[in-house]
Design a protein around this motif. Structure first.
Motif, PDB file in Angstrom:
ATOM      1  N   LEU A 138       0.831  -1.211   0.000  1.00  0.00           N
ATOM      2  CA  LEU A 138       0.000   0.000   0.000  1.00  0.00           C
ATOM      3  C   LEU A 138       0.867   1.263   0.000  1.00  0.00           C
ATOM      4  CD1 LEU A 138      -2.956  -0.851   2.377  1.00  0.00           C
ATOM      5  CD2 LEU A 138      -2.804  -1.034  -0.077  1.00  0.00           C
ATOM      6  N   GLY A 139       2.088   1.155   0.484  1.00  0.00           N
ATOM      7  CA  GLY A 139       2.971   2.320   0.526  1.00  0.00           C
ATOM      8  C   GLY A 139       3.272   2.853  -0.867  1.00  0.00           C
ATOM      9  N   VAL A 140       3.303   1.964  -1.863  1.00  0.00           N
ATOM     10  CA  VAL A 140       3.557   2.395  -3.224  1.00  0.00           C
ATOM     11  C   VAL A 140       2.247   2.736  -3.931  1.00  0.00           C
ATOM     12  CG1 VAL A 140       4.520   1.658  -5.423  1.00  0.00           C
ATOM     13  CG2 VAL A 140       5.642   1.028  -3.310  1.00  0.00           C
ATOM     14  N   LEU A 141       1.202   1.973  -3.612  1.00  0.00           N
ATOM     15  CA  LEU A 141      -0.068   2.190  -4.310  1.00  0.00           C
ATOM     16  C   LEU A 141      -0.752   3.475  -3.844  1.00  0.00           C
ATOM     17  CD1 LEU A 141      -1.347  -1.465  -4.108  1.00  0.00           C
ATOM     18  CD2 LEU A 141      -0.489  -0.304  -6.114  1.00  0.00           C
ATOM     19  N   MET A 142      -0.714   3.732  -2.568  1.00  0.00           N
ATOM     20  CA  MET A 142      -1.326   4.965  -2.044  1.00  0.00           C
ATOM     21  C   MET A 142      -0.298   5.699  -1.181  1.00  0.00           C
ATOM     22  SD  MET A 142      -4.076   3.167   0.534  1.00  0.00           S
ATOM     23  CE  MET A 142      -5.426   3.166  -0.578  1.00  0.00           C
ATOM     24  N   PRO A 143       0.653   6.363  -1.834  1.00  0.00           N
ATOM     25  CA  PRO A 143       1.790   6.917  -1.072  1.00  0.00           C
ATOM     26  C   PRO A 143       1.409   8.020  -0.090  1.00  0.00           C
ATOM     27  CG  PRO A 143       1.889   7.567  -3.374  1.00  0.00           C
ATOM     28  CD  PRO A 143       0.794   6.577  -3.270  1.00  0.00           C
ATOM     29  N   ARG A 144       0.450   8.888  -0.495  1.00  0.00           N
ATOM     30  CA  ARG A 144       0.150  10.018   0.401  1.00  0.00           C
ATOM     31  C   ARG A 144      -0.590   9.548   1.642  1.00  0.00           C
ATOM     32  NH1 ARG A 144      -2.666  14.005  -3.592  1.00  0.00           N
ATOM     33  NH2 ARG A 144      -2.953  12.094  -4.762  1.00  0.00           N
ATOM     34  N   LEU A 145      -1.565   8.674   1.447  1.00  0.00           N
ATOM     35  CA  LEU A 145      -2.300   8.163   2.607  1.00  0.00           C
ATOM     36  C   LEU A 145      -1.371   7.341   3.502  1.00  0.00           C
ATOM     37  CD1 LEU A 145      -4.905   7.818   4.100  1.00  0.00           C
ATOM     38  CD2 LEU A 145      -5.444   5.871   2.692  1.00  0.00           C
ATOM     39  N   SER A 146      -0.456   6.585   2.878  1.00  0.00           N
ATOM     40  CA  SER A 146       0.467   5.776   3.683  1.00  0.00           C
ATOM     41  C   SER A 146       1.409   6.659   4.486  1.00  0.00           C
ATOM     42  CB  SER A 146       1.276   4.854   2.791  1.00  0.00           C
ATOM     43  OG  SER A 146       0.421   4.002   2.111  1.00  0.00           O
ATOM     44  N   ALA A 147       1.812   7.790   3.905  1.00  0.00           N
ATOM     45  CA  ALA A 147       2.694   8.699   4.657  1.00  0.00           C
ATOM     46  C   ALA A 147       1.960   9.240   5.883  1.00  0.00           C
ATOM     47  CB  ALA A 147       3.150   9.835   3.759  1.00  0.00           C
ATOM     48  N   LEU A 148       0.690   9.626   5.687  1.00  0.00           N
ATOM     49  CA  LEU A 148      -0.086  10.119   6.832  1.00  0.00           C
ATOM     50  C   LEU A 148      -0.290   9.008   7.865  1.00  0.00           C
ATOM     51  CD1 LEU A 148      -2.830  12.325   5.165  1.00  0.00           C
ATOM     52  CD2 LEU A 148      -0.776  13.033   6.310  1.00  0.00           C
TER      53      LEU A 148
END
Lengths: 562, 321
Positions: free
Chosen positions: A284-294
């Motif tokens: 998920l860190g690559v697929l949804m990077p912004r949400l994963s950062a949050l």
């Protein structure tokens, strides 16, 4: 209907903030009989209003209403509100089995009402009763087992339940010096052990939401430890320590903002990637990077690593435990060391659970096509998530301001904001922690490293598709690579167990345990038949009926004595 | 702002710059010496080459940057994040002088937490591509090193009972004015516990694991990851050295004196000698005490035992006093 209710919760949160700031609301407060007028209770409405505004299900809103009743009510109404939250949290499909699990909590709540109304008779029992009554609300259990029955999914209602339990714990009257000292020690030790088992459950759970429930249980165990420390401070007449304990309590209230954000983020992830079963998630860190950062910011705030809010709590808790009044002799001091050891082991296991979440959910490659279709949520939803993470960051960087806000206004006038109050202090005032300064230091060095990277590495690294390292080619039905060779959700717990006990020894112990259970099982049917004879038909009352009966009994009891 | 406070701030910045330069340049030297000592204790006979590790890092830095496409966004950031967290920790652990900016933050819990964050960032760099070997090795490493946290809590509690404010700067100030012999043994035990739990360097198994963790990186990212890992080991050793010999650190004087450099240079020399000793101790611990297949469990158990013993000794000493 739900948007209107959410708007109402927002209005309530704003009013609570204004009230904490000392702004006189139009009309003022009306002192109703049966309601509490304490400013600390109003402070609990601030996170509750935010949670209610962020809730999306009707069940969560109902739980918030119960929690609000528990916060603003007097002794009787707050217990009724807590019971309401207990019932409102249970999903529909689980209702028939609920009574068995909730009955002890409801009975303990009933007894607690009775003792709160007549504290002269059995006031010394109150901390124990409160422990039993808030067991379900805080998610406390000594059991390390992870079963779908025992560990529920994490939703916004659980945060409301925690607020209700905190309100109950904040309402304990003084029960005498000796009783408070004993209960204080028991609660501290029990809280450390509960923290350890909750972390272990988080490490072993197979579902993202259940992992969060385990972690939330750890926060609930900290509430118990802090309540024990507060009792000890009150019994030994140490006002500085009691103040420090209540400030730490309010920091734990601040972490509820983090949990609110995590619940929102998990909702968004579930919409995008399907059910959050750890065996099926990945990348998920690559697929949804912004949400994963949050999401990583939320995990960092929960982990207890500097410089976010979890670290401030651990720091305060450590100094509180070190400032505990100690009797002379080594025997009296050893429990402190053991409690610290249990707390530290629980912290380590909690960290491993967080690493497991990062390793399985955010890192690696997607394991199913459903998970591979995930992407960052659209603009408006992302903006709401960003707004949800802002209070967490503000409370982390300036916890002094958060404490000033929830401490309310004193009789002498407004005491907020105080600039000299931004540091966290230990009970004796000698040790100080400046989270804002720490954040500034981290940001400065981080900036230096970013500049260094830009200057030293002008050409970006080449990305290659990955090499197979001699493995056979991937079969066509396994489109996303081999899911079994990636890090799985079961690995960390097994590695930790391997570190403690050799696998062969563990197998032998397990075999002995199974053999013992089989032998015990031969005598079990006799006992079961005897119990069945006592209760013909096996009729089970449902939880609302139990609750109504409990309320009736409480009213009869009050009327009889009043 | 008076000129006195401006001078004090300038001096603090200058000291911090010198300290950072000294530590960052000598990190590969200490690690090279530690490995040489461990090899000598295991029976190998060769001369020390302090710059060999520097050359290895420079060689890795000059290679073409290659990384696995899966999880590339994470592997591009994680080693640098580890480096940043390690550098903040370096700034908080004094080497030859106190009085640097952030001295009031030099709590063991803060330093340990920053080092733990750097450690976890390195592990995330191994987990991000989702490949079998680096991922499983990363999990093994993190499961073996996670028990530093209870040790850190116990160490912080022991330090908080010995000192009023619990920071390293406070420890140094107290060491200059008071007799430290009463608390030296508990502090030494705490230092030993931190080193045993925190430093995984010098052991064959650990070296194999760490090289397997980074096998999907090449170029500057790999060099930075290796350097950050070495930096963590050196900061743990520096922390242990500060706990055992706080008298070796000087307290700077604002007054302009011509001979102020002499005690500073002596303190730097003392730091170098102490770090050599620390390298020898770590190599001895790795070779003679916690080696072999089940070293992770032994490491955690021994570190916890040392930390508990420190607390017990402190309490017993107080009870008798």
């Amino acid at each position: 209907m739900v948007p209107v209710l959410r708007g109402g919760w927002l209005a309530m949160g704003v009013m609570a903030v204004l009230s904490c700031l000392g702004v006189a609301l139009p009309g003022g407060g009306a002192p109703w009989a049966g309601f509490s007028n304490d400013t600390h209770d109003i402070a609990l409405l601030v996170p509750l209003g935010i949670v209610g505004f962020a809730a999306s299900r009707g069940r969560d809103l109902a739980a918030c209403a119960g929690a609000a009743l528990a916060v603003i009510g007097g002794p009787v109404l707050s217990c009724i509100g807590a019971g309401w939250v207990l019932i409102a949290r249970v999903p529909h499909d689980d209702m028939p089995r609920m009574d068995v699990r909730q009955a002890p909590d409801l009975i303990a709540l009933l007894l607690m009402v009775a003792v709160l109304v007549f504290p002269a008779h059995a006031g010394w029992l109150l901390p124990g009763l409160c422990w039993l009554a808030t067991r379900g609300l805080l998610g406390l259990s000594f059991s390390p087992r992870v079963s779908p029955r025992g560990l529920r999914s994490f939703h916004m209602a659980d945060i409301a339940a925690m607020v209700a339990a905190m309100a109950l714990w904040g309402r304990l009257p003084a029960g005498g010096m000796v009783a408070d000292m004993r209960w204080g020690g028991v609660l501290i030790v029990a809280g450390c052990l509960l923290y350890m088992t909750a972390s272990w459950r988080a490490l072993c759970a197979g579902d993202g939401r259940r992992v969060m429930t385990g972690l939330l249980g750890g926060t609930g165990a900290l509430v118990i430890v802090l309540a024990g420390l507060g009792l000890l401070a009150r019994a030994d007449d140490l006002p500085a320590m009691a103040t420090c304990a209540s400030r730490t309590f309010m920091l734990v209230v601040g972490t509820l903002l983090t949990w609110m954000f995590m619940a929102r983020a998990m909702d968004a992830m579930e919409r995008e990637a399907g059910a959050l079963v750890l065996c099926r998630l990945g990348g998920l860190g690559v697929l949804m990077p912004r949400l994963s950062a949050l999401f990583s910011i939320g995990l960092l705030a929960e982990s207890g690593l500097p410089p976010l809010l979890g670290f401030s709590i651990i720091w305060m808790l450590l100094h509180l435990l070190a400032a505990m009044p100690r009797g002379g002799g080594l025997g009296a001091d050893l429990p402190l060391l053991l409690a610290l050891l249990a707390l530290g082991v629980g912290w380590a296991v909690r960290m491993l659970a967080l690493v497991r979440i990062v390793a399985v959910m955010l890192c690696g490659r997607p394991r199913t096509p459903r998970g591979a279709g995930a992407s960052d949520p659209s603009g408006w939803e992302m903006a709401t998530l960003l707004l949800a993470v802002l209070p967490v960051l503000c409370a982390s960087i300036w916890p002094g301001y958060w404490l000033g806000l929830v401490a309310g206004h004193g009789p002498g006038g407004m005491t907020w904001p105080l600039v000299d109050n931004v540091a966290l202090a230990s009970p004796d005032g000698a040790a100080l922690l400046h989270p804002a300064r720490l954040c500034l230091l981290v940001a400065l060095v981080g900036g230096v490293v970013v500049v260094l990277r830009r200057m030293a590495c002008p050409t970006p690294a080449r990305q290659v598709a990955g090499w197979r390292q001699g493995a056979p080619p991937v079969p066509p039905w396994m489109v996303f690579g081999d899911p079994l060779t990636q890090v799985g959700p079961g690995n960390p717990a097994r590695m930790l167990l391997d570190m403690v006990v050799m696998p062969a020894m563990r197998r032998r112990c397990l075999r002995d345990y199974v053999r013992l259970r089989r032998r015990m099982g031969r005598s079990w049917p006799l006992l079961a038949r005897y119990v069945d004879d006592l209760r013909p038909g096996g009729v089970m009352a449902s939880a609302p009926v139990v609750m109504a009966m409990a309320c009736m009994a409480a009213l009869i009891f009050i009327a009889w004595h009043g | 702002m008076t000129s006195f406070s401006i001078a004090a701030r300038m001096q603090a910045l200058l000291l911090a710059g010198c300290h950072m330069a000294l530590v960052m340049v000598t990190v590969p030297v200490w690690i090279g010496l530690l490995r040489w000592m461990a090899a000598v204790m295991e029976g190998e006979r060769r001369l020390p080459d302090p710059t060999a590790h520097w050359r290895t890092l420079l060689h890795a830095w000059r290679q073409v940057g290659v990384r696995s496409a899966a999880g590339a966004q994470v592997t591009a950031v994680a080693p640098w994040l580890a480096l940043a967290a390690g550098m903040v920790a370096v700034l908080l652990v004094p080497s030859f002088s106190i009085g640097m900016p952030g001295g009031d933050l030099s709590d063991v819990l803060v330093i340990g937490g920053l080092l733990e964050m750097a450690f976890l960032a390195l592990v995330v760099a191994a987990l991000a591509p989702g490949l079998a070997r680096p991922g499983h090795v990363g999990l093994r490493v993190v499961a073996g090193g996670i028990m530093i946290q209870p040790v850190m809590l116990l160490a912080c509690a022991v330090l908080g009972m010995c000192l009023p404010d619990g920071t390293l700067a406070g420890l140094v100030r107290q060491a200059h004015v008071a007799d430290m012999n009463l608390v030296r043994v508990p502090l030494a035990l705490v230092a030993g516990a931190l080193v045993v739990a925190g430093v995984g360097e010098g052991d064959g198994t650990t070296s194999r694991l760490s090289s397997a963790m980074l096998e999907d990186l090449a170029g500057p990212d790999r060099a930075v990851a290796q350097y950050a890992r070495d930096l963590l080991a050196v900061v743990w050793m520096m922390l242990a050295r500060d706990l055992i010999w706080p008298e070796g650190i000087v307290e700077p004087d604002i007054l302009p004196r011509a001979w102020v450099l002499v005690p500073m240079l002596a303190a730097v020399a003392l730091w170098a000698v102490h770090m050599l000793l620390a390298c020898g101790c770590v190599a001895a611990i790795r070779v003679f005490m916690v080696s072999g297949q089940r070293h992770a469990g032994w490491r955690a158990g021994l570190a916890l035992l040392c930390a508990v013993m420190a607390g017990v000794l402190l309490f017993a000493g107080r009870g008798m006093g």
